[in-house]
Design a protein around this motif. Structure first.
Motif, mmCIF file in Angstrom:
data_model
loop_
_atom_site.group_PDB
_atom_site.id
_atom_site.type_symbol
_atom_site.label_atom_id
_atom_site.label_comp_id
_atom_site.label_asym_id
_atom_site.label_seq_id
_atom_site.Cartn_x
_atom_site.Cartn_y
_atom_site.Cartn_z
ATOM 1 N N HIS A 106 -18.659 -84.927 12.476
ATOM 2 C CA HIS A 106 -19.400 -84.206 11.439
ATOM 3 C C HIS A 106 -18.442 -83.512 10.473
ATOM 4 N N GLY A 166 -18.286 -84.466 6.673
ATOM 5 C CA GLY A 166 -18.570 -83.374 5.750
ATOM 6 C C GLY A 166 -17.498 -83.208 4.693
ATOM 7 N N THR A 202 -24.393 -87.969 5.948
ATOM 8 C CA THR A 202 -24.511 -86.521 5.891
ATOM 9 C C THR A 202 -25.325 -86.151 4.653
#
Length: 268
Positions: free
Chosen positions: A66, A70, A126
């Motif tokens: 993540h 990100g 995302t």
């Protein structure tokens, strides 16, 4: 494993050329920033360590992934124009920041005493939260943004699994698309669930990727829902609230306020 040893393990996994990593002793967080864009991601270590100790290694790797995704998305130029169908509302805790790290005002609405509604543009793996500057740069109004987000969340599928515990029915919505909790904003879904229950309708949104409905028919049902919400809250990558809600005429009210309305058992 002690926190500092775990911290070093995670830092090693996140070492990249052009990235800086800073540790906040007070908060127990890592701040990972891309020097080229001067933006970053904050990673809370304590809940991650708890998952590691439960041997939930996949969850730890997901958190690291993540961070990578990100930072990659932050390096991209984001616009709302042309992405109208990718705009969705997202549920966050009421304590969630109202602005970005660089001082941009995020677009949000109050939802309940425990939750707020923010808005995001989906980028595939995302999404990025929408701030006022992004809305203005895209030539869009905030009201139009919110209309599109509400329309888009209503168009999402609603895969629901049912389970029964101690005479109470529990319904779990898990599409695993990042917008499970957001579906609580679909009024037609609330109406559908209200028509389905025989007892009292309750709901829990413990984290971003969980939405639990409950048809509560006895006292045990309240306890089970509270335990579920607390457990899910501790497992989510983006926790929202461990407090369940009763659904009354489409409005959400915290369970503890309505505890006196618990249905009495046959022996009472």
């Amino acid at each position: 494993m002690e926190l500092q040893a775990f911290r070093k393990k995670i830092e090693k996994k996140l070492e990249r050329d052009g990235w800086t990593i800073r540790y906040d002793y007070k908060e127990g967080t890592l701040r990972i920033e891309d020097e080229a864009i001067n933006k970053g991601v904050t990673l809370a270590l304590k809940p991650l360590l708890a998952k590691w100790e439960r041997k939930e290694y996949a969850a730890v790797e997901e958190a690291i992934r993540h961070v990578e995704i990100g930072l990659a998305s932050m390096a991209k130029s984001v616009t709302l124009s042309g992405n109208e169908k990718r705009i969705f509302p997202v549920i966050r805790a009421a304590s969630f920041p109202a602005e970005t790290k660089d001082g941009k005002q995020l677009v949000f609405d109050e939802h309940t005493a425990e939750t707020r509604i923010y808005y995001a543009v989906d980028l595939g793996e995302t999404y990025t939260l929408i701030d006022q500057n992004l809305v203005e740069e895209s030539g869009m109004t905030v009201s139009r943004l919110k209309e599109m987000a509400q329309f888009n969340v209503r168009s999402l599928p609603q895969p629901i699994k049912q389970d029964k515990v101690a005479g109470n029915d529990f319904y779990f919505l898990s599409a695993k698309d990042g917008y499970d909790a957001s579906r609580i904003l679909d009024q037609s879904l609330l109406e559908k669930m209200a028509a389905k229950v025989n007892g009292e309708l309750a709901v829990a949104i413990p984290h971003q990727d969980a939405l639990i409905f409950a048809d509560l028919k006895n006292d045990t049902g309240y306890d089970v829902l509270a335990q579920m919400a607390l457990q899910f809250f501790g497992q989510g990558r983006v926790p929202v609230t461990a407090l369940p809600f009763m659904v009354e005429e489409g409005a959400l009210e915290p369970v503890f306020i309505l505890a006196q309305k618990k249905p009495k058992g046959p022996s009472q």
